[in-house]
Design an enzyme around this catalytic site. Structure first.
Site, PDB file in Angstrom:
ATOM      1  N   LYS A  73       9.040  -4.894   8.470  1.00  0.00           N
ATOM      2  CA  LYS A  73       7.706  -4.721   7.873  1.00  0.00           C
ATOM      3  C   LYS A  73       7.171  -6.142   7.156  1.00  0.00           C
ATOM      4  O   LYS A  73       6.300  -6.693   7.300  1.00  0.00           O
ATOM      5  CB  LYS A  73       7.456  -3.521   7.069  1.00  0.00           C
ATOM      6  CG  LYS A  73       7.398  -2.469   8.031  1.00  0.00           C
ATOM      7  CD  LYS A  73       7.338  -0.988   6.837  1.00  0.00           C
ATOM      8  CE  LYS A  73       7.178   0.245   8.145  1.00  0.00           C
ATOM      9  NZ  LYS A  73       7.552   1.549   7.192  1.00  0.00           N
ATOM     10  N   GLN A 117       7.727   3.898   1.655  1.00  0.00           N
ATOM     11  CA  GLN A 117       8.356   4.252   2.722  1.00  0.00           C
ATOM     12  C   GLN A 117       9.117   5.508   2.438  1.00  0.00           C
ATOM     13  O   GLN A 117       9.712   5.997   1.472  1.00  0.00           O
ATOM     14  CB  GLN A 117       9.719   3.253   2.740  1.00  0.00           C
ATOM     15  CG  GLN A 117      10.689   3.453   3.789  1.00  0.00           C
ATOM     16  CD  GLN A 117      10.121   3.009   5.049  1.00  0.00           C
ATOM     17  OE1 GLN A 117       9.356   2.248   5.468  1.00  0.00           O
ATOM     18  NE2 GLN A 117      10.251   3.867   6.149  1.00  0.00           N
ATOM     19  N   ASP A 140      -0.840   3.710   5.667  1.00  0.00           N
ATOM     20  CA  ASP A 140      -0.395   4.709   6.535  1.00  0.00           C
ATOM     21  C   ASP A 140      -1.228   5.766   6.958  1.00  0.00           C
ATOM     22  O   ASP A 140      -1.023   6.469   7.927  1.00  0.00           O
ATOM     23  CB  ASP A 140       0.866   5.399   5.664  1.00  0.00           C
ATOM     24  CG  ASP A 140       2.468   4.820   6.124  1.00  0.00           C
ATOM     25  OD1 ASP A 140       2.123   4.122   7.388  1.00  0.00           O
ATOM     26  OD2 ASP A 140       3.174   5.176   5.593  1.00  0.00           O
TER      27      ASP A 140
END
Ligand code: NDP
Length: 315
Positions: A73, A117, A140
């Site tokens: 990422k 994460q 997200d």
């Protein structure tokens, strides 16, 4: 979540025409195109407004797969011309310390997107942590406010994997209105938001799950069949309507001839004989997830600065 690179024997599997009837949807190429669009837009933002979109990724602990995802990422964020801020915290970090970091990132004007994460170590309450993120920075799309906005058809941050699937479907079909869509799987991160997005594009949507009766008959109704289950090859070709588009979200690690390989939830060979188009695993949905994370970060930066959103990169 894309698969960690360099671990599985088949991760560089070629994509293109299947030779079996179905068009193979090349997610790697599509993701590269999306990343290119993001990079172009970022360059224009910098030139015209002196604005550099920034993504902060928070990793707690040392889970090897998460490490690989976070590295990937960060690398793709920088390649797109955006700022990448990595925060690596010890596995025994307290909830209070993690929440304090999120508060700081929420207040930081250089940070437009925040991603924590998952999974988090067991002593941390993931729901509490995710809901602490400013919804406008929740790239997200897991914050309860964004879930509610998506569910009520309002502008929101959309979860990356279903957004990637939607982009591929729109690219293939143009308008999706009136199509019969079946989503197998009802998780909060894939199945439910996928169904909401398809409904938003005026598909007739069925969500199937582990209690669905006669799943084969339900799947055979689908013009668009999305599999997000986590069971290797569970959807056989005779569950697919001839000519249907099959989107395989599943990422399953299995052993074949003594080697670890990745396979989807769809039995690729039998489904590719019947489908009109199909995503492979690997090289299908997987690469789209990080591309959409970059797109969401760009969208968040534009919204935060009252600028037009990038066309074609949002739901
Ligand atoms: P979850 O385990 O959270 O959800 C799985 C869903 O599948 C559940 O709704 C479950 O139903 C349903 N299910 C389980 N068994 C059956 C069955 N026999 N028949 C019908 N439905 C069944 O998984 P996720 O949604 O998080 O992930 C799904 C897959 O997608 C995984 O392989 C994951 O690795 C992959 N994934 C891939 C990503 C990518 O970037 N490509 C990103 C995220 C996930 P019930 O609710 O009734 O239990």
């Amino acid at each position: 979540m894309d698969a960690p690179r360099g671990v599985f024997d088949n991760e560089e599997a070629a994509t293109g025409e299947s030779g079996m009837g179905a068009t193979i949807i090349d997610g790697k190429a599509f993701a590269a195109k999306v990343r290119g669009q993001v990079a172009e837009h970022v360059a224009r933002l910098k030139a015209a407004h002196g604005l550099t979109p920034g993504l902060a990724v928070v990793l707690v602990g040392e889970d090897p797969a998460s490490e690989v995802y976070v590295r990937s990422k960060g690398k793709q964020t920088v390649e797109a011309g955006m700022a990448s801020f990595e925060h690596r915290l010890a596995a025994d970090t307290s909830e209070a310390d993690l929440l304090a970091l999120i508060d700081r990132l929420n207040a930081d004007p250089q940070v437009h997107g925040i991603l924590v994460q998952l999974p988090l170590p067991k002593h941390l309450n993931a729901e509490l942590v995710i809901n602490r993120i400013d919804p406008a920075k929740d790239v997200d799309g897991f914050h309860i406010s964004n879930v509610g906005l998506l569910g009520t058809g309002q502008k929101s941050m959309v979860p990356c994997t279903p957004l990637g699937c939607l982009m591929m479907l729109r690219d293939l079909h143009g308008r999706l209105a009136g199509m019969e869509a079946v989503v197998v799987g009802r998780s909060n991160i894939v199945g439910k938001p996928m169904a909401q997005l398809l409904l938003g594009d005026s598909c007739t949507v069925t969500i199937a799950h582990s209690r669905t009766k006669d799943l084969g008959a339900v799947c055979r109704r689908a013009d668009i069949l999305v599999a997000a289950v986590g069971r290797p090859g569970m959807i056989p070709g005779d569950w697919v309507k001839p000519g249907a588009t099959v989107i395989d979200v599943g990422i399953n690690r299995v052993e074949k001839a003594g080697k670890q390989v990745l396979v989807g939830d769809v039995d690729f060979d039998s489904c590719a004989k019947v489908a009109g188009a199909i995503t492979p695993v690997p090289g299908g949905v997987g690469p789209m997830t990080i591309a959409c994370l970059l797109a969401n970060t760009l969208t968040a930066a534009c919204r935060a600065n009252g600028l037009n959103e990038p066309e074609g990169l949002t739901a």
